[in-house]
Design a protein around this motif. Structure first.
Motif, PDB file in Angstrom:
ATOM      1  N   ASN A 102       0.376   2.184  -6.113  1.00 15.54           N
ATOM      2  CA  ASN A 102      -0.471   1.050  -5.740  1.00 15.54           C
ATOM      3  C   ASN A 102      -1.913   1.532  -5.601  1.00 15.54           C
ATOM      4  OD1 ASN A 102       1.339  -1.132  -5.577  1.00 15.54           O
ATOM      5  ND2 ASN A 102       2.058  -0.465  -3.558  1.00 15.54           N
ATOM      6  N   LYS A 185      -2.000  -6.967  -9.422  1.00 15.28           N
ATOM      7  CA  LYS A 185      -1.074  -6.400  -8.415  1.00 15.28           C
ATOM      8  C   LYS A 185      -1.840  -6.050  -7.145  1.00 15.28           C
ATOM      9  CE  LYS A 185       2.385  -4.093  -6.432  1.00 15.28           C
ATOM     10  NZ  LYS A 185       3.113  -2.865  -6.571  1.00 15.28           N
ATOM     11  N   SER A 256       5.987  -1.610   1.399  1.00 19.00           N
ATOM     12  CA  SER A 256       6.207  -0.199   1.734  1.00 19.00           C
ATOM     13  C   SER A 256       5.282   0.206   2.885  1.00 19.00           C
ATOM     14  CB  SER A 256       5.990   0.694   0.508  1.00 19.00           C
ATOM     15  OG  SER A 256       4.745   0.458  -0.111  1.00 19.00           O
TER      16      SER A 256
HETATM   17  C1  KPL Z   1       5.786  -5.000  -4.694  1.00 19.77           C
HETATM   18  C2  KPL Z   1       5.920  -4.407  -3.330  1.00 19.77           C
HETATM   19  C3  KPL Z   1       5.561  -5.387  -2.257  1.00 19.77           C
HETATM   20  C4  KPL Z   1       7.394  -4.096  -3.221  1.00 19.77           C
HETATM   21  O1  KPL Z   1       7.790  -3.678  -2.016  1.00 19.77           O
HETATM   22  C5  KPL Z   1       5.066  -3.175  -3.212  1.00 19.77           C
HETATM   23  O2  KPL Z   1       4.342  -2.827  -4.089  1.00 19.77           O
HETATM   24  C6  KPL Z   1       5.079  -2.341  -2.002  1.00 19.77           C
HETATM   25  O3  KPL Z   1       5.867  -2.583  -1.105  1.00 19.77           O
HETATM   26  O4  KPL Z   1       4.279  -1.375  -1.953  1.00 19.77           O
END
Ligand code: KPL
Ligand code: NDP
Length: 304
Positions: A102, A185, A256
């Motif tokens: 992420n 995202k 997460s």
């Molecule tokens: C898509 C999601 C919400 C899945 O858990 C995510 O990217 C995260 O939790 O970091």
């Protein structure tokens, strides 16, 4: 295709496990009790649809693996620099390093360390959790990877990776605008992780609380305006689409970040709400809601 997962925690072990089960040569680079469990008992993946246990190749030492075709880069963003440096022995002239992390800056950090020509950018939608050493739990229907070349070209090497993902049963999409996909995202995850962590709630309770839902909308709106100010090609209805997507999630869906907060772990906030604040300041965009969430969550990071 020889594949290494750099940082085989929740996400890395889930996708690495899928690829391994499909018969690919996959090496999981892990550490601590999880590494021990992988070596001694193999990897167990449990999800709503299926569960499996398989033996895996696991090591803490990339030198033991040697050059690979693909490195799936899956450490938390605060570990990116150190892990990228350690990945050196796995990099040959043709190696691709693909981040599924992420955040919107991982690929540039990686490019600065391993070389831009090796890097592809990516993201994943999957709720995965390292429930115990050697055990990954995956929840919910979404388990998708979106990835692409930094140049936007649809190259042969990217198509080969797409085929390998799909043959392993992974829902994967190759895009010619990975920056847009990553920001789409990011819009969602910076706001969703922030609101779930700051309220310590899953999304169901947040949806039912108008004040919290409104804060979520403000977080999305801020990330959207920052992205647009930086020239990202986000569509006009990106915030509404993300709200619709969030309405479609299971009521017990969490992030997460929220799960890490509950476990007292270090948080990726600098790569999420903290990035909205920092890039907002750079672009001259006020981000009061993100600043609030970032400040509150930062308190939990004292002494981490
Ligand atoms: C898509 C999601 C919400 C899945 O858990 C995510 O990217 C995260 O939790 O970091
Ligand atoms: N979990 C999820 O549902 C999702 C997570 N993401 C993103 O994916 C990324 C990974 O998240 P997640 O899998 O949850 O994180 P985890 O903490 O579960 O996994 C990362 C793993 O990498 C290990 N690690 C870090 N540095 C090294 C190193 N140098 N050598 C060996 N192992 C190393 C960590 O070990 P240690 O624990 O000892 O630090 C940890 O086991 C994050 O950016 C996250 O935001 C994206 C979508 C969904």
């Amino acid at each position: 295709m020889k594949i290494a997962v750099m940082g085989a925690g929740a996400v890395g072990s889930y996708f690495g496990g899928m690829l391994s089960r499909a018969g690919r040569e996959v090496w999981l680079v892990a550490r601590g009790a999880h590494l021990e469990a992988l070596r001694n008992k193999g990897l167990t993946v449990e999800s709503d649809q299926e569960s499996f246990t398989i033996p895996v190749r696991a090591t803490g030492n990339p030198g033991e693996i040697g050059p690979v075709d693909l490195v799936l880069f899956c450490v938390k963003s605060y570990d990116t620099v150190e892990a990228a440096r350690q990945a050196g022995p796995m990099l040959g002239p043709e190696t691709v390093v693909l981040s599924l992390q992420n955040g919107v800056e991982n690929e540039e950090v990686l490019a600065g360390i391993v070389g831009r020509e090796k890097v592809m950018a990516g993201l994943c939608y999957v709720q995965a959790d390292l429930a115990a050493p050697g055990l990954v739990r995956q929840a919910g229907p979404k388990k998708d990877i979106v990835f692409g070349e930094l140049s936007g070209e649809i190259t042969e090497r990217a198509q080969r990776i797409l085929t390998v993902f799909r043959e392993a049963g992974i829902r994967a999409t190759l895009t010619d605008d990975i920056r847009k996909a990553i920001w789409t995202k990011f819009l969602f995850i910076s706001a969703f992780s922030g609101i779930t962590a700051v309220t310590r709630s899953s999304i169901g309770a947040i949806r039912e609380t108008p004040e919290a839902w409104e804060l979520y909308r403000e977080l999305l709106q801020e990330a959207f305006i920052v992205g647009r100010a930086l020239g990202v090609n986000l569509p006009d209805n990106a915030v509404e689409e993300t709200l619709d997507f969030t309405r479609s999630l299971n009521a017990d869906a969490t992030s997460s970040l929220m799960r890490d907060l509950k476990r007292g772990k270090r948080l990726e906030i600098d790569a999420l709400c903290g990035t909205v604040v920092r890039l907002g300041a750079r672009a001259g965009v006020p981000t009061p809601a993100s600043r609030f969430v970032y400040s509150v969550l930062k308190v939990s990071q004292v002494e981490k």
